[in-house]
Structures are given as structure tokens and as C-alpha cells.
Design an enzyme around this catalytic site. Sequence first.
Site, short mmCIF file in Angstrom:
data_model
loop_
_atom_site.label_atom_id
_atom_site.label_comp_id
_atom_site.label_asym_id
_atom_site.label_seq_id
_atom_site.Cartn_x
_atom_site.Cartn_y
_atom_site.Cartn_z
N LYS A 82 0.85 -1.18 0.00
CA LYS A 82 0.00 0.00 0.00
C LYS A 82 0.89 1.24 0.00
CE LYS A 82 -3.80 1.95 2.85
NZ LYS A 82 -4.63 1.69 4.05
N SER A 157 -9.72 1.67 3.06
CA SER A 157 -8.87 2.43 2.19
C SER A 157 -7.85 1.63 1.40
CB SER A 157 -8.13 3.48 3.03
OG SER A 157 -7.24 2.87 3.94
N SER A 181 -9.71 -0.72 7.25
CA SER A 181 -9.14 -0.58 5.91
C SER A 181 -8.46 -1.80 5.34
CB SER A 181 -8.15 0.58 5.87
OG SER A 181 -8.86 1.77 5.73
N1 GLN Z 1 -12.98 3.96 6.56
C1 GLN Z 1 -12.40 4.37 7.82
C2 GLN Z 1 -11.98 5.82 7.73
O1 GLN Z 1 -12.19 6.41 6.72
C3 GLN Z 1 -11.24 3.49 8.15
C4 GLN Z 1 -10.06 3.77 7.34
C5 GLN Z 1 -8.88 2.98 7.72
O2 GLN Z 1 -8.98 1.94 8.36
N2 GLN Z 1 -7.72 3.50 7.38
O3 GLN Z 1 -11.46 6.38 8.67
#
Ligand code: GLN
Length: 501
Positions: A82, A157, A181
Site C-alpha cells: 500500500k 482504504s 481498511s
Molecule cells: N474507513 C475508515 C476511515 O475512513 C477506516 C479507514 C482505515 O482503516 N484507514 O477512517
Amino acid sequence: MPSLHRLTLSELADRLGRRECSAVEVLQSSLDQIARVDGDVRAFMSFDAADARAQAEAADRELAAGVTHASKPLLGIPVALKDVLAHRGQPLNCSSKILGNYRSPYDATVVERLKAAGAVVFGRLNMDEFAMGSSTETSAFQRTLNPWDLTRIPGGSSGGCAASVAAAMVPVSVGSDTGGSIRQPAALCGVVGVKPTYGRVSRYGLTAFASSLDQIGPFTRTVRDAALITGVISGQDRRDSTSVPQPVPDYLAALNRAAAAGSRPLAGVRIGLAKEYMIGGLDAEVDAAMKASVAKFVELGAEVVEVSLPHSDYAAATYYIIAPAEASANLARFDGVRYGARVEGKDPAEMNSRTRGAGFGAEVKRRIILGTYVLSSGYYDAYYLRAQKVRTLIRQDFLNAFEKVDAILTPTTPSAAFRVGEKSDDPLQMYLSDIFTISCNLAGICGISIPCGFTQPKPGVPRLPLGLQLLGKPFGEESMFQIAQAYEQGTPWHRELSPLS
Ligand code: GLN
């Protein structure tokens, strides 16, 4: 014989170990698959094929010299990252414009450990900007699509991570999970994703979003492969003071022991269903898949009991105070001086605000504003401090539940992958896609998402993968993997590959 790119990590390691293929051939099959499908999927932002080839050649020399997978378990295995993890000499953008043409001067601890285990580490995978989002649509650069249906999002994400494994471009990718994420995109793309216990894996070299919630973990096609990678990247690191000095169990040995347990491998295991999670509004097909999963766990010998997590209703609100608060502080470093992009101004303050104005996207700005507000004097006690107290209650709920059960079973997501654009104008709807995953980060426990079925195909909509989540005790990865593997081996889902693979 399936072509190399379709093999799992463990299958590839076996072939490489028997010298039936070379690391260069394995890498080439990955690169060929990327060339074939990533024009559509767009999981990779970039990759350095020459650097990857040099690593693969080095792995082949070691294999020729008799080095085995017993000492270097990832020897010759391609692993993609990532775009939030530092990889020396490679771009690091967090899918944001603000980092400009920044390149990492060092390796994250996880990258060091992957390389030390022999992995061929390459590629920058697309993500929501600074890991804020649930669909990978907040990336400043490109849209990644779901390999099961190119009109849908891969989740986020870490959408690029999930899509790259689901489309068999790589057998393994490594991402980060702050509120879901890893697990949410893994579920929506039909692969395995793990969020280790907070403190299990060093965050050194992970660009911080919310430091008390962030944790690094793998995407793979099987539980065994996920356990292997988790073992490689886990362990204390003196460069991350929140990494914990607990010995890392031999996860594969634990899986081998459990696999020998016969037809009722989960006899004596107690699995909890949280009554607060049996909410209305759950998608009917997700509900049906969950009921079938519960029946499967019972068939495998587990006892399924109800548990209570009384503060669940407050999890999303708590998360969306704490995560933005920490983000607003962490992202202060992107000031036009230290990293990447700069927009000039008449003085440093104007330069700083112009740089941040141009460099950050809308979702990141929304979080910074929210976070700054909840930390401001006058609101700190009312929001931030309260959220911290509720967070403690949420953690305590889980610790209480784990007195009675070995793991808690939930759907990973409330529905299958949604369409591109479906939720991008409605932040609240987007935030609710993490409703089952965020408590795990607030509580600091571990979690895994594994495939648990498909939706029915409908006119114009192919079948879409669904995932279940198992939540485990703090530092309880070993038993979480055992339970997940027993389910996996009793079901066919993980053997299904996306149409693009
Ligand atoms: N969707 C969640 C957020 O936008 C979690 C994102 C993540 O785990 N990085 O904060």
C-alpha cells in the site's frame, strides 16, 4: 497446471523450494498479469520492475545456494505494498498530491522484515488519500475497481491491496487498518485480510493516520498465507515504542496442530455473536451468509453463544472523534517545508496554507477540520476526552465478552461492494460501511476477514463476494487463525478466483 500467477503464497513457496520454477519466473507471471488486467483494475499506482527483477535474481541465487523456505519463508515471493509504507528509494504518496515527488529514504520495519524473509517487494498500491475512506475513491490519482465487477469499488482504504490479490496480480499485499481498511476491502474483494492486535506489528515507516488505531497487516488468498505473513512482520521493534515485547508464536505450527484435529476441529471452541450487531437494515444476502456461517461453525464443533457489547452504538461516533483528532495532529507535518509539494506564498504562513489547500483533498480537509475542532479549547473535554472514556468502555466490553468466548463472529460489512460513486457524496453513508470493523481498532484487539459466500447474480450484476469477520483477544492471533482456517477448510469460498484472475 494453473499458471504461476494463480498460485497462493504457500503453493509458490513449494514450487520454488522444489526448484520447479524460479523467482524470476514467478515475478514475470505477476508482471504479465498486471499488464493483462491492471489497465482495468488500476490497483497499482506504479512499480519498479527493474528493482523487483534484481530482488528476484538475488532470491534465485540464494535458492541455488541451498537456502530454503524453512529459514527464509518468503524467498522469491512477490509482495506489493500500500502506498502508505516506506520502501527505500521508491515513491511514497499516500495517494495524495501533497507529497509531490517524495521518495522514501528508508525501509519501514515491515519492509525490512519482508525482505529479510526473502520476499520480492515491489509496487505502490492505490488507496484512499492518507487512508481516509472506504472505497479508494478519495485517492488523488486514480480509481481502483473491483475485480469481480468493474462498475464497483474494491472497498477501502486499502482498495489497491485487496484488488491486486483478488485479480491474482500478486499472491500477497500489505496494507494498514485504522478502522477497517484491511478487513473491509478484503471482504468486498473476496480475499483474506488481517488486522493484528495493536502493538503486534511495528508501525515504523507507516505514514501515521491515527497512531493509536493504525496497524499493518496482510492480504492473501488463504488463512495460512495470512498467518505466515503476520508471523514474519510481527514482533517488537525499538523504533516503535508502541510495539510490544511479546514473543511471536509460531502461527503455522499452530495451524498444523489444528488441521490435524479431524472432522470437528472446533470442538471446545466458543464463538460469540454480539446481540447489538443483529441490527435491522442488514442486507438480506449478508444476513443469509451469516446464518449459514453460524451453522457451519456449529457443524465444525464450535459452540455459538450470544454475547453483549453494550457500547457498540457509540463506536462510530467515538471513532470519528478520535481518528480525526489524531489525524489533524499527524498531518500537521505536511507543511510545504518538510515533504514533497509546495505552493509559494508571501510568507511562511501563506505558503503553508496554500500548500495544504492545494495538496489535500476534500476528505482529508474534512477530517483535519473535524479533528482540530474536537481538540480545541472549550470542546476538548466535551468531545475528545469523552470519546477517550467511551473508548475505554468499548475495550472493556470486548474484554468482558472474551471471558466467555474465544472469538466474536460478525459480518465484515453491512453489504457487498457498492457502485462507483454510490456513496462518495455522502460521507455519513460511507462512514457506516465500517460499522462492524471500527470497534476492533478502538479496543486494540485483532481481527480477520475471510470469504464466506457470494450474493446471487442478478440481471446486469454478477455475483459479488461476502466476508465474515472473526475478532480475537489481544495477542490472540494464534487461536483466531485456527478458527478461521477451520472454517476456510470446511467451505469452498476461498478457492473461487475473480473472473479477471
Ligand atoms: N474507513 C475508515 C476511515 O475512513 C477506516 C479507514 C482505515 O482503516 N484507514 O477512517
